[in-house]
Design an enzyme around this catalytic site. Structure first.
Site, PDB file in Angstrom:
ATOM      1  N   GLY A  45       0.836  -1.198   0.000  1.00 20.37           N
ATOM      2  CA  GLY A  45       0.000   0.000   0.000  1.00 20.37           C
ATOM      3  C   GLY A  45       0.867   1.242   0.000  1.00 20.37           C
ATOM      4  O   GLY A  45       2.011   1.200   0.460  1.00 20.37           O
ATOM      5  N   GLN A  50       3.309   9.960   0.890  1.00 18.20           N
ATOM      6  CA  GLN A  50       4.593   9.254   1.036  1.00 18.20           C
ATOM      7  C   GLN A  50       5.539   9.540  -0.131  1.00 18.20           C
ATOM      8  O   GLN A  50       6.737   9.302  -0.035  1.00 18.20           O
ATOM      9  CB  GLN A  50       4.366   7.745   1.175  1.00 18.20           C
ATOM     10  CG  GLN A  50       3.660   7.385   2.474  1.00 18.20           C
ATOM     11  CD  GLN A  50       3.461   5.890   2.586  1.00 18.20           C
ATOM     12  OE1 GLN A  50       2.510   5.339   2.062  1.00 18.20           O
ATOM     13  NE2 GLN A  50       4.388   5.217   3.247  1.00 18.20           N
ATOM     14  N   CYS A  99       5.581  -0.079   7.421  1.00 20.65           N
ATOM     15  CA  CYS A  99       5.302   1.092   6.589  1.00 20.65           C
ATOM     16  C   CYS A  99       6.556   1.452   5.795  1.00 20.65           C
ATOM     17  O   CYS A  99       7.653   1.458   6.364  1.00 20.65           O
ATOM     18  CB  CYS A  99       4.907   2.246   7.505  1.00 20.65           C
ATOM     19  SG  CYS A  99       4.533   3.766   6.633  1.00 20.65           S
ATOM     20  N   LEU A 100       6.381   1.762   4.507  1.00 20.00           N
ATOM     21  CA  LEU A 100       7.539   2.147   3.684  1.00 20.00           C
ATOM     22  C   LEU A 100       8.178   3.442   4.187  1.00 20.00           C
ATOM     23  O   LEU A 100       9.342   3.702   3.903  1.00 20.00           O
ATOM     24  CB  LEU A 100       7.127   2.295   2.208  1.00 20.00           C
ATOM     25  CG  LEU A 100       6.691   1.006   1.492  1.00 20.00           C
ATOM     26  CD1 LEU A 100       6.289   1.306   0.058  1.00 20.00           C
ATOM     27  CD2 LEU A 100       7.786  -0.054   1.529  1.00 20.00           C
ATOM     28  N   HIS A 141      -4.654   2.047   7.607  1.00 24.51           N
ATOM     29  CA  HIS A 141      -3.264   2.522   7.708  1.00 24.51           C
ATOM     30  C   HIS A 141      -3.014   3.652   6.696  1.00 24.51           C
ATOM     31  O   HIS A 141      -2.461   4.700   7.045  1.00 24.51           O
ATOM     32  CB  HIS A 141      -2.321   1.324   7.458  1.00 24.51           C
ATOM     33  CG  HIS A 141      -0.864   1.665   7.429  1.00 24.51           C
ATOM     34  ND1 HIS A 141       0.031   1.205   8.366  1.00 24.51           N
ATOM     35  CD2 HIS A 141      -0.142   2.416   6.561  1.00 24.51           C
ATOM     36  CE1 HIS A 141       1.236   1.676   8.083  1.00 24.51           C
ATOM     37  NE2 HIS A 141       1.160   2.403   6.981  1.00 24.51           N
ATOM     38  N   GLU A 142      -3.460   3.437   5.449  1.00 26.61           N
ATOM     39  CA  GLU A 142      -3.215   4.441   4.401  1.00 26.61           C
ATOM     40  C   GLU A 142      -4.067   5.696   4.610  1.00 26.61           C
ATOM     41  O   GLU A 142      -3.605   6.808   4.363  1.00 26.61           O
ATOM     42  CB  GLU A 142      -3.473   3.848   3.009  1.00 26.61           C
ATOM     43  CG  GLU A 142      -2.622   2.644   2.626  1.00 26.61           C
ATOM     44  CD  GLU A 142      -1.124   2.823   2.814  1.00 26.61           C
ATOM     45  OE1 GLU A 142      -0.634   3.967   2.773  1.00 26.61           O
ATOM     46  OE2 GLU A 142      -0.440   1.805   3.018  1.00 26.61           O
ATOM     47  N   HIS A 145      -2.394   7.975   6.866  1.00 23.87           N
ATOM     48  CA  HIS A 145      -1.361   8.783   6.188  1.00 23.87           C
ATOM     49  C   HIS A 145      -1.967  10.062   5.611  1.00 23.87           C
ATOM     50  O   HIS A 145      -1.371  11.135   5.695  1.00 23.87           O
ATOM     51  CB  HIS A 145      -0.740   8.004   5.028  1.00 23.87           C
ATOM     52  CG  HIS A 145       0.390   7.105   5.415  1.00 23.87           C
ATOM     53  ND1 HIS A 145       1.541   7.560   5.998  1.00 23.87           N
ATOM     54  CD2 HIS A 145       0.559   5.763   5.261  1.00 23.87           C
ATOM     55  CE1 HIS A 145       2.365   6.529   6.205  1.00 23.87           C
ATOM     56  NE2 HIS A 145       1.789   5.433   5.769  1.00 23.87           N
TER      57      HIS A 145
HETATM   58 CO    CO Z   1       2.491   3.488   5.763  1.00 27.77          CO
END
Ligand code: CO
Length: 178
Positions: A45, A50, A99-100, A141-142, A145
């Site tokens: 995701g 990001q 998470c990236l 989660h996204e 963000h």
């Molecule tokens: Co993340």
């Protein structure tokens, strides 16, 4: 095109993203670049913030098992969510998240189990869908963000302390590699 993924503690990650108003080529390029970036980084995701774009855009592409039981990530499973809003939620569950933007750190996070969301696709069509399981977790989660929140902010005091300790180590190791 692969874009740079910004990481904690970059303050841009705290930005509250804005709704998309034009479903145009610029949006489509952003979505395509987000996909290339997510795949290159082995993510499931990614939110636009990001890659430093403060728009309410996120993508999710979960893995599945193919006929020979191998875990694969197929583009057919990619879903693009534009201007998503959670309209209903139910239950509680715990899942280990990563998470990236917080690379190499994983921890259990508590979230709603089932969510009903309204969103738009890249053509501007509205959809309403209900998700359970990993899809529900990944979406929450996204969406966090898009509101400028990271999963580490949801950790208990003790787990947050553990994160801070581990994060220092992770940063040190990354520096040593360079
Ligand atoms: Co993340």
């Amino acid at each position: 095109m692969i874009r740079e993924v910004i990481t904690y503690p970059n303050p841009k990650l705290r930005t509250v993203s804005k709704d998309v108003v034009a479903f145009n080529d610029e949006l489509h390029t952003l979505l395509d670049d987000m996909y290339d970036t997510m795949i290159a980084k082995n993510g499931i995701g990614l939110a636009a913030i990001q890659v430093a774009v403060p728009l309410n855009v996120l993508i999710i592409n979960l893995s599945r098992e193919d006929e020979s039981k191998e875990v694969v990530q197929v583009k057919e499973d990619l879903i693009e969510f534009i201007n998503p809003t959670i309209i209903e939620q139910e239950g509680v569950c715990t899942f280990q998240e990563g998470c990236l933007s917080v690379p190499n750190f994983y921890e259990d996070v508590e979230r709603a189990k089932i969510i009903k969301i309204r969103y738009f696709d890249r053509a501007g069509n509205e959809h309403i869908a209900t998700y359970d399981g990993l899809m529900s977790i990944a979406l929450q989660h996204e969406i966090d963000h898009l509101q400028g929140r990271l999963f580490i902010e949801k950790l208990s005091y003790l787990k947050r302390k553990k994160f801070e300790k581990e994060w220092k180590k992770i940063v040190k190791e990354e520096k040593a590699k360079k």
